[in-house]
Design a protein around this motif. Structure first.
Motif, PDB file in Angstrom:
ATOM      1  N   ALA A 185     -42.565 -26.080  48.796  1.00 51.88           N
ATOM      2  CA  ALA A 185     -41.770 -26.917  47.889  1.00 51.88           C
ATOM      3  C   ALA A 185     -40.414 -26.300  47.585  1.00 51.88           C
ATOM      4  CB  ALA A 185     -42.542 -27.136  46.588  1.00 51.88           C
ATOM      5  N   ALA A 186     -39.971 -25.365  48.413  1.00 53.55           N
ATOM      6  CA  ALA A 186     -38.749 -24.620  48.119  1.00 53.55           C
ATOM      7  C   ALA A 186     -37.536 -25.528  47.942  1.00 53.55           C
ATOM      8  CB  ALA A 186     -38.475 -23.603  49.223  1.00 53.55           C
ATOM      9  N   GLN A 187     -37.540 -26.682  48.640  1.00 54.05           N
ATOM     10  CA  GLN A 187     -36.398 -27.593  48.521  1.00 54.05           C
ATOM     11  C   GLN A 187     -36.343 -28.253  47.148  1.00 54.05           C
ATOM     12  OE1 GLN A 187     -39.158 -28.113  50.102  1.00 54.05           O
ATOM     13  NE2 GLN A 187     -39.701 -30.257  50.349  1.00 54.05           N
ATOM     14  N   LEU A 188     -37.442 -28.150  46.389  1.00 59.48           N
ATOM     15  CA  LEU A 188     -37.487 -28.713  45.044  1.00 59.48           C
ATOM     16  C   LEU A 188     -37.118 -27.625  44.040  1.00 59.48           C
ATOM     17  CD1 LEU A 188     -40.856 -30.652  45.428  1.00 59.48           C
ATOM     18  CD2 LEU A 188     -38.555 -31.569  45.672  1.00 59.48           C
ATOM     19  N   GLY A 189     -35.895 -27.123  44.166  1.00 58.99           N
ATOM     20  CA  GLY A 189     -35.480 -25.962  43.392  1.00 58.99           C
ATOM     21  C   GLY A 189     -35.682 -26.072  41.894  1.00 58.99           C
ATOM     22  N   PRO A 190     -35.173 -27.115  41.230  1.00 56.17           N
ATOM     23  CA  PRO A 190     -35.325 -27.199  39.766  1.00 56.17           C
ATOM     24  C   PRO A 190     -36.782 -27.253  39.331  1.00 56.17           C
ATOM     25  CG  PRO A 190     -33.621 -28.704  40.538  1.00 56.17           C
ATOM     26  CD  PRO A 190     -34.300 -28.187  41.756  1.00 56.17           C
ATOM     27  N   GLU A 191     -37.605 -27.973  40.101  1.00 54.98           N
ATOM     28  CA  GLU A 191     -39.012 -28.082  39.736  1.00 54.98           C
ATOM     29  C   GLU A 191     -39.725 -26.734  39.897  1.00 54.98           C
ATOM     30  OE1 GLU A 191     -37.701 -32.190  41.020  1.00 54.98           O
ATOM     31  OE2 GLU A 191     -37.388 -30.147  41.719  1.00 54.98           O
ATOM     32  N   VAL A 192     -39.422 -26.027  40.963  1.00 53.42           N
ATOM     33  CA  VAL A 192     -40.045 -24.728  41.194  1.00 53.42           C
ATOM     34  C   VAL A 192     -39.639 -23.748  40.094  1.00 53.42           C
ATOM     35  CG1 VAL A 192     -40.099 -22.724  42.730  1.00 53.42           C
ATOM     36  CG2 VAL A 192     -40.287 -25.034  43.686  1.00 53.42           C
ATOM     37  N   ARG A 193     -38.354 -23.711  39.766  1.00 52.39           N
ATOM     38  CA  ARG A 193     -37.896 -22.783  38.716  1.00 52.39           C
ATOM     39  C   ARG A 193     -38.532 -23.112  37.376  1.00 52.39           C
ATOM     40  NH1 ARG A 193     -33.116 -23.433  41.710  1.00 52.39           N
ATOM     41  NH2 ARG A 193     -32.357 -25.090  40.336  1.00 52.39           N
ATOM     42  N   MET A 194     -38.633 -24.400  37.037  1.00 45.34           N
ATOM     43  CA  MET A 194     -39.238 -24.775  35.764  1.00 45.34           C
ATOM     44  C   MET A 194     -40.725 -24.446  35.748  1.00 45.34           C
ATOM     45  SD  MET A 194     -39.033 -25.896  32.719  1.00 45.34           S
ATOM     46  CE  MET A 194     -37.349 -26.515  32.658  1.00 45.34           C
TER      47      MET A 194
END
Length: 255
Positions: A185-194
């Motif tokens: 899911a690395a392309q989902l940056g904001p979701e991963v960080r949250m």
């Protein structure tokens, strides 16, 4: 339609039977076992309302899977007997509460799971297996990403659905599997960080009523919501009647 089921039809561990006894002793109410033939999107729920304590199943079959669901939902109800507070969304607009109910309900469940999933594992039930089975396949994230733009949730960011799934991976999967899911899911940056930020808050919190309350407030702030829109335990609003309150609702823990 709700149908009463017999507890005797299910083989439950002794620890789960003690949980049921503790819940009934603390509440002064019998814990009803019900089946809801209209339930969708969940295998079971825990209901805690004035005059009612219940475990509700989507299916009535006395299967091992349903036995695990019963123990899972008893775990949510047991926390209430130990002083874990309910959470409430507080807002003047009932539509805002409706749009955010699923989000806060998911967050409550994930935090509460930290307190009783280890006990389930100790007594021979593996609640982590279901999360790993659901999330280990990257197709889950593809489906969420494709679904997100079409979700009819005005005022609620669609990417919260993905964030909650990634948070579930971090909290309820083995570390290697969780990291594999987040790499996919690395392309989902904001979701991963949250998801990582929320997991850090939850995992650092003491498994106590106050620890739960503090973690919920900290997560809600980290997600960017106004602190006053989340009421926890002692902050529960006093409701006089429907005309006095434009929008407040209590959460029922359980999934």
């Amino acid at each position: 339609m709700l149908t009463d089921l017999s507890w005797d039809a299910f083989v439950l561990p002794a620890e789960a039977l003690r949980w049921r006894t503790d819940i009934e002793r603390a509440s002064g109410l019998p814990v009803r076992l019900l089946q809801d033939d209209e339930m969708t999107g969940a295998e079971g729920e825990a209901w805690s309302e004035p005059g009612l304590r219940a475990v509700v199943l989507a299916e009535a079959a006395p299967s091992p899977a349903n036995a695990m669901t019963i123990v899972h939902e008893l775990g949510h109800l047991k926390l209430e007997t130990e002083g874990w507070p309910h959470c409430y969304l507080c807002h003047d607009d009932p539509r805002w509460i409706e749009w955010h109910y699923a989000l806060i309900s998911d967050l409550v469940s994930l935090v509460e799971h930290q307190a009783f999933f280890p006990t389930m594992l100790r007594i021979g039930l593996d609640p982590y297996a279901a999360s790993e089975a659901d999330l280990a396949d990257a197709d889950v994230l593809d489906e969420l990403r494709n679904l997100a733009p079409s979700l009819p949730l005005p005022g609620l960011k669609p990417d919260w659905a993905i964030t909650m799934q990634l948070l579930r991976a971090l909290l309820e999967c083995r570390p290697a599997i969780a990291e594999a899911i987040l790499r996919d899911a690395a392309q989902l940056g904001p979701e991963v960080r949250m998801a990582r930020a929320l997991a850090a808050i939850i995992l650092a919190a003491p498994l106590t009523p106050q620890g739960f309350a503090d973690a919920m407030r900290a997560c809600w702030r980290a997600m960017g919501f106004a602190p006053e829109t989340l009421c926890v335990g002692e902050d529960e609003p006093a409701v006089a009647n429907d005309d006095d309150i434009a929008g407040e609702t209590a959460l029922v823990a359980g999934d």
